[in-house]
Design a protein around this motif. Structure first.
Motif, PDB file in Angstrom:
ATOM      1  N   GLY A  71      29.748  47.314 109.707  1.00  0.00           N
ATOM      2  CA  GLY A  71      27.737  47.642 109.176  1.00  0.00           C
ATOM      3  C   GLY A  71      27.012  47.850 110.324  1.00  0.00           C
ATOM      4  O   GLY A  71      26.098  48.062 109.393  1.00  0.00           O
ATOM      5  N   TYR A  72      27.354  48.535 110.740  1.00  0.00           N
ATOM      6  CA  TYR A  72      27.055  48.933 111.878  1.00  0.00           C
ATOM      7  C   TYR A  72      25.190  48.183 112.244  1.00  0.00           C
ATOM      8  O   TYR A  72      24.243  48.275 111.754  1.00  0.00           O
ATOM      9  CB  TYR A  72      25.834  50.734 112.008  1.00  0.00           C
ATOM     10  CG  TYR A  72      26.684  51.774 111.613  1.00  0.00           C
ATOM     11  CD1 TYR A  72      27.226  52.477 112.619  1.00  0.00           C
ATOM     12  CD2 TYR A  72      27.510  51.783 110.268  1.00  0.00           C
ATOM     13  CE1 TYR A  72      28.867  53.109 111.918  1.00  0.00           C
ATOM     14  CE2 TYR A  72      27.801  53.050 109.752  1.00  0.00           C
ATOM     15  CZ  TYR A  72      28.677  53.582 111.504  1.00  0.00           C
ATOM     16  OH  TYR A  72      29.304  54.666 110.658  1.00  0.00           O
ATOM     17  N   PRO A  73      25.148  46.436 113.630  1.00  0.00           N
ATOM     18  CA  PRO A  73      24.898  45.608 113.514  1.00  0.00           C
ATOM     19  C   PRO A  73      23.808  46.019 114.474  1.00  0.00           C
ATOM     20  O   PRO A  73      23.225  46.845 114.132  1.00  0.00           O
ATOM     21  CB  PRO A  73      26.049  44.423 113.926  1.00  0.00           C
ATOM     22  CG  PRO A  73      26.844  45.085 114.127  1.00  0.00           C
ATOM     23  CD  PRO A  73      27.128  46.298 113.672  1.00  0.00           C
ATOM     24  N   ASP A  74      22.264  45.037 113.465  1.00  0.00           N
ATOM     25  CA  ASP A  74      21.183  45.428 114.239  1.00  0.00           C
ATOM     26  C   ASP A  74      20.972  44.603 115.997  1.00  0.00           C
ATOM     27  O   ASP A  74      21.784  44.330 116.450  1.00  0.00           O
ATOM     28  CB  ASP A  74      20.580  44.814 114.009  1.00  0.00           C
ATOM     29  CG  ASP A  74      19.016  45.501 111.856  1.00  0.00           C
ATOM     30  OD1 ASP A  74      20.385  45.907 112.313  1.00  0.00           O
ATOM     31  OD2 ASP A  74      18.639  44.326 112.028  1.00  0.00           O
ATOM     32  N   MET A  75      20.270  46.069 116.546  1.00  0.00           N
ATOM     33  CA  MET A  75      20.313  45.681 117.629  1.00  0.00           C
ATOM     34  C   MET A  75      18.212  44.661 118.020  1.00  0.00           C
ATOM     35  O   MET A  75      17.204  45.559 116.675  1.00  0.00           O
ATOM     36  CB  MET A  75      20.103  46.258 118.682  1.00  0.00           C
ATOM     37  CG  MET A  75      19.451  47.441 118.400  1.00  0.00           C
ATOM     38  SD  MET A  75      19.526  49.584 120.359  1.00  0.00           S
ATOM     39  CE  MET A  75      19.047  50.115 119.201  1.00  0.00           C
TER      40      MET A  75
END
Length: 430
Positions: free
Chosen positions: A69-73
């Motif tokens: 899910g394209y995790p945050d930075m």
């Protein structure tokens, strides 16, 4: 953290960072939210650290993809880097550190990778000084062709708009706070170069990335396109990145000795030469980058070194009894943090292991039978980086794996489609 106040008249702050290709990305924050943003930062998907050059998010990569899910930075402002943008009144920019959701430095961030390398120098009280020279072309935005048909290398005036555009760029860059030394028309029709004065490595890389982005913006204001593409034309000079470097401690250049370059300098040179092929991919990641790497073009094709000789890959430059090295193999498209980090790591590894360089090249490096060839394709560059023992000591393994994966995807994007050159060459002949 010390809170930074905005200059009068600023209505928007751009929280910026460099993506995997060294291209500026970020978020715009209203001035009213600046105080909060300084303390909390801002969440953003981590994909810019592994997406394609046109922002294509991969279905999967070592760093994540659709399944994750394209995790945050998190991007956290560094308030002391705040600056105004003179050609866009009301706008300020601030560099951001990239962290994971737990507040740790992101292992995928190229800027963090350079900071990791520099910590090893700082332990010994060494200040690594860097200057970055990048060439680029100014082209018509409709045709992507130069504005004139002849070179005017080092010309200070011509009848094209180039003189006025270059002068305006330099003025704005100075007002932007960048240490501009000079600007010139280079050895290609429509090719330019603006040089910045040397500085501590992180600051120099930050400034060069800001300049590269600013040049594109300012070109657009003049109705032009600025491209740092390595080889935009078959019959014109390629655009290279030359990295000047010296190491300083207690106000002294460690490369200097009473009778010439120091033993320290020669071992540093030995490290640069030993690893130049292994780290080729850090400075040349695209198919087009390797089209610049041609014999007899002033772009190096071997691991040679010499003095005031533009056929070699590494020049030893002496000025008033002080020495520095200029490594010339990288392209202007490279991620400057990774390129600089790799070269500094290679040099200091040479010092620590007392690596001696090969004999100095005194003539034409393109015809030197003792010099080793540099990688000539993306695949050769990938193999060299993956086979490097130093790469995985210097960089986080996840960064190396993700960078290679990103470069492979760019390679596939260029190599899979059938080109018009192939059609013109083969249809009717085979």
């Amino acid at each position: 953290m010390t809170e930074s106040l905005l200059p009068e008249g600023i209505h928007t702050v751009e929280m910026i960072f460099a993506d995997v290709f060294g291209i500026l990305r970020g978020k715009k924050v209203p001035a009213a939210q600046w105080a909060r943003a300084q303390h909390e930062g801002s969440h953003i998907p981590g994909a810019p650290l592994y997406w394609g050059v046109r922002c294509e998010c991969p279905d999967e990569s070592p760093a994540g993809g659709m399944d994750e899910g394209y995790p945050d930075m998190v991007i956290m402002p560094v308030p002391e880097t705040l600056r105004t943008v003179p050609w866009r009144p009301g706008i300020a920019q601030v560099w951001c550190e990239i962290e994971d959701e737990h507040g740790n430095p992101s292992p995928l961030c190229p800027r963090n990778a350079l900071k990791d390398v520099l910590r090893e120098f700082e332990v010994d009280g060494i200040d690594a000084k860097i200057a970055l020279e990048m060439e680029f072309y100014l082209l018509d935005r409709e045709t992507f062709q130069p504005l004139m048909s002849n070179m005017n290398t080092y010309g200070v005036y011509d009848s094209s708009p180039y003189d006025a555009v270059l002068t305006d760029m330099m003025k704005n860059l100075v007002d932007y706070g960048l240490p501009v030394e000079a600007g010139m028309q280079e050895y290609g029709t429509g090719q330019m170069e603006i040089t910045l004065r040397y500085d501590s490595a992180l600051r120099a890389a930050d400034d060069a990335i800001l300049m590269r982005s600013a040049v594109k913006e300012l070109a657009a204001k003049h109705g032009l396109v600025a491209t740092y593409m390595a080889k935009p034309f078959d019959n014109e000079s390629g655009s290279g990145l030359h990295v000047h470097q010296s190491l300083w401690k207690d106000g002294k250049n460690l490369f200097d000795a009473a009778d010439g370059p120091s033993e320290y300098a020669m071992h540093y040179l030995g490290g640069l030469q030993k690893r130049i092929g292994e780290f080729s991919l850090l400075g040349s990641w695209s198919v087009n980058d390797y089209k610049r790497r041609q014999d007899f073009t002033l772009s190096p094709t071997t691991d040679s070194w010499g003095g005031d000789n533009r056929t070699v890959a590494i020049r030893m430059i002496e000025a008033h009894g002080s020495y520095r090295f200029e490594q010339r193999d990288a392209c202007s498209t490279s991620n400057l943090y990774l390129t600089v980090a790799g070269q500094l790591a290679a040099g200091i590894d040479g010092v620590r292991n007392a690596v001696d360089p090969a004999p100095r090249c005194e003539l034409n490096a393109y015809t030197d039978p003792t010099a080793k060839r540099l990688p000539r394709t993306v695949l050769e560059g990938i193999a060299a980086l993956e086979g490097s023992d130093l790469a995985r000591k210097v960089f986080k393994p996840l960064l190396v794996d993700t960078y290679v994966d990103t470069v492979r995807r760019e390679y596939d994007a260029i190599m899979q489609p059938v080109s018009e050159i192939e059609r013109a060459r083969y249809i009717g002949a085979v």
